[in-house]
Design a protein around this motif. Structure first.
Motif, mmCIF file in Angstrom:
data_model
loop_
_atom_site.group_PDB
_atom_site.id
_atom_site.type_symbol
_atom_site.label_atom_id
_atom_site.label_comp_id
_atom_site.label_asym_id
_atom_site.label_seq_id
_atom_site.Cartn_x
_atom_site.Cartn_y
_atom_site.Cartn_z
ATOM 1 N N MET A 1 0.867 -1.231 -0.151
ATOM 2 C CA MET A 1 -0.229 0.216 -0.009
ATOM 3 C C MET A 1 0.970 1.102 -0.024
ATOM 4 N N ASN A 2 0.524 2.305 -0.799
ATOM 5 C CA ASN A 2 1.085 3.773 -0.751
ATOM 6 C C ASN A 2 0.122 4.632 -0.393
ATOM 7 N N LEU A 3 0.516 5.628 0.205
ATOM 8 C CA LEU A 3 -0.567 6.868 0.458
ATOM 9 C C LEU A 3 0.151 7.998 -0.168
ATOM 10 N N TYR A 4 -0.651 9.078 -0.696
ATOM 11 C CA TYR A 4 -0.291 10.272 -1.190
ATOM 12 C C TYR A 4 -1.263 11.402 -0.936
ATOM 13 N N PRO A 5 -0.733 12.496 -0.382
ATOM 14 C CA PRO A 5 -1.456 13.594 -0.059
ATOM 15 C C PRO A 5 -1.758 14.200 -1.367
ATOM 16 N N ILE A 6 -3.031 14.766 -1.465
ATOM 17 C CA ILE A 6 -3.526 15.313 -2.702
ATOM 18 C C ILE A 6 -4.139 16.852 -2.312
ATOM 19 N N ASN A 7 -3.644 17.696 -2.611
ATOM 20 C CA ASN A 7 -4.128 18.951 -2.479
ATOM 21 C C ASN A 7 -5.132 19.519 -3.437
ATOM 22 N N ALA A 8 -6.201 19.641 -3.012
ATOM 23 C CA ALA A 8 -7.488 20.073 -4.223
ATOM 24 C C ALA A 8 -7.573 21.540 -4.193
ATOM 25 N N GLY A 9 -6.780 22.221 -3.395
ATOM 26 C CA GLY A 9 -6.952 23.735 -3.313
ATOM 27 C C GLY A 9 -7.029 24.352 -2.189
ATOM 28 N N ASN A 10 -6.625 25.506 -1.740
ATOM 29 C CA ASN A 10 -6.579 26.374 -0.434
ATOM 30 C C ASN A 10 -7.885 27.282 -0.756
ATOM 31 N N PHE A 11 -8.292 27.595 0.712
ATOM 32 C CA PHE A 11 -9.589 28.617 0.721
ATOM 33 C C PHE A 11 -9.256 29.300 2.127
ATOM 34 N N LYS A 12 -10.208 30.146 2.393
ATOM 35 C CA LYS A 12 -10.273 30.915 3.792
ATOM 36 C C LYS A 12 -11.659 30.688 4.128
ATOM 37 N N LEU A 13 -11.865 30.610 5.485
ATOM 38 C CA LEU A 13 -13.337 30.696 5.962
ATOM 39 C C LEU A 13 -13.200 31.559 7.347
ATOM 40 N N ASP A 14 -14.553 32.341 7.614
ATOM 41 C CA ASP A 14 -14.539 32.978 8.676
ATOM 42 C C ASP A 14 -14.041 32.051 10.069
ATOM 43 N N GLY A 15 -13.153 32.747 11.034
ATOM 44 C CA GLY A 15 -12.585 31.900 12.039
ATOM 45 C C GLY A 15 -13.785 31.784 13.033
#
Length: 286
Positions: free
Chosen positions: A1-15
């Motif tokens: 088994m192999n695992l890979y992080p996949i970043n689908a994009g970054n955004f911001k939300l109200d804290g």
């Protein structure tokens, strides 16, 4: 088994929305806000390569919504699912299974895309099965007024219409061996009904994809619950149960929404379960 992080994009939300009733003077210590009170959020997905299976857990927002829609979320960075998959030598067509922790738009929006002419919505992963569960599917397709803006029909209904939608069985208890996908699932109902938390056995470790049960490392204190949760008192109990398990068993917690901390472990302290170590995905997966 192999695992890979996949970043689908970054955004911001109200804290404030991300921490509910917790005062800013407390949550801003771990999640500093900008001048608009917005905090950094990631859509860090996980790719599981197991034999001839390529299982993608969650898919981010996608890119089919309007500029007005994305304007609410202050997108930043240039990561996409396509770029992240390519970095590991894969394309969307290679994915055999898409496992959705739940069907809020920031977790499943990337599962559906426009066709080339922007006339029809179609699966972004044409060779994959899309996995949900019957109870959550009903919850999402007949949404309550609180969550209606998070369950977008254009993200959800095309999965069923394509014939690629599959349901995993619901357990008598909240943890089971899911033989179809090869990992355990913890069910949590406080954020939304029947959210699924994958627990993957990998090289002697247990990797837990935390989704919205633990959005960021800053949410470790039990009362630090999102304003988005439909049943926050239930979240309190579910978080406490899971974090105690994580501390007892040294689980590695993969943080989908923490833009700055990828994987953490936790430990018991006098104040409750708290942060133990911070790791990068490369440190744990390679």
């Amino acid at each position: 088994m192999n695992l890979y992080p996949i970043n689908a994009g970054n955004f911001k939300l109200d804290g404030g929305a991300m921490f509910g009733v917790v005062p800013k003077s407390l949550w801003s210590r771990t999640n500093p806000a900008d001048s608009n009170n917005m905090i950094d959020i990631a859509a860090r997905c996980l790719l599981v390569e197991d034999g001839n299976r390529l299982i993608l857990i969650d898919t981010g927002m996608g890119d089919k919504q309007s500029d007005k829609f994305f304007g609410y979320y202050y997108l930043w960075g240039d990561d996409t699912i396509d770029k992240s998959l390519a970095r590991h030598g894969f394309t969307k067509d290679d994915i055999t299974d898409v496992f959705m922790t739940h069907l809020h738009f920031d977790h499943c929006g990337g599962s559906i895309q426009w066709n080339k002419n922007k006339t029809i919505l179609e699966p972004a992963f044409k060779n994959a099965r899309f996995w949900s569960n019957k109870d959550h599917w009903k919850w999402a397709t007949q949404p309550n007024r609180r969550e209606k803006a998070s369950f977008l029909k254009e993200n959800i209904l095309p999965m069923e219409e394509s014939g690629q939608l599959k349901f995993i069985g619901l357990p008598e208890i909240d943890l089971l061996e899911n033989s179809e996908l090869g990992f355990d699932v913890f069910y949590a109902n406080g954020h939304t009904d029947k959210q699924m938390i994958p627990m993957i056995r990998f090289k002697g470790k247990t990797i837990c994809f935390m989704a919205d049960l633990l959005p960021t490392a800053g949410h470790l204190p039990i009362p630090f619950v999102m304003g988005y949760d439909t049943r926050p008192l239930l979240t309190l109990d579910e978080k406490e149960k899971f974090l105690n398990m994580a501390a007892d068993n040294n689980y590695y917690l993969f943080l989908e929404h923490d833009a700055h901390n990828e994987i953490i472990t936790v430990q018991h302290t006098e104040k409750g379960v708290r942060l133990k170590e911070i790791y990068t995905c490369n440190e744990i997966f390679n």
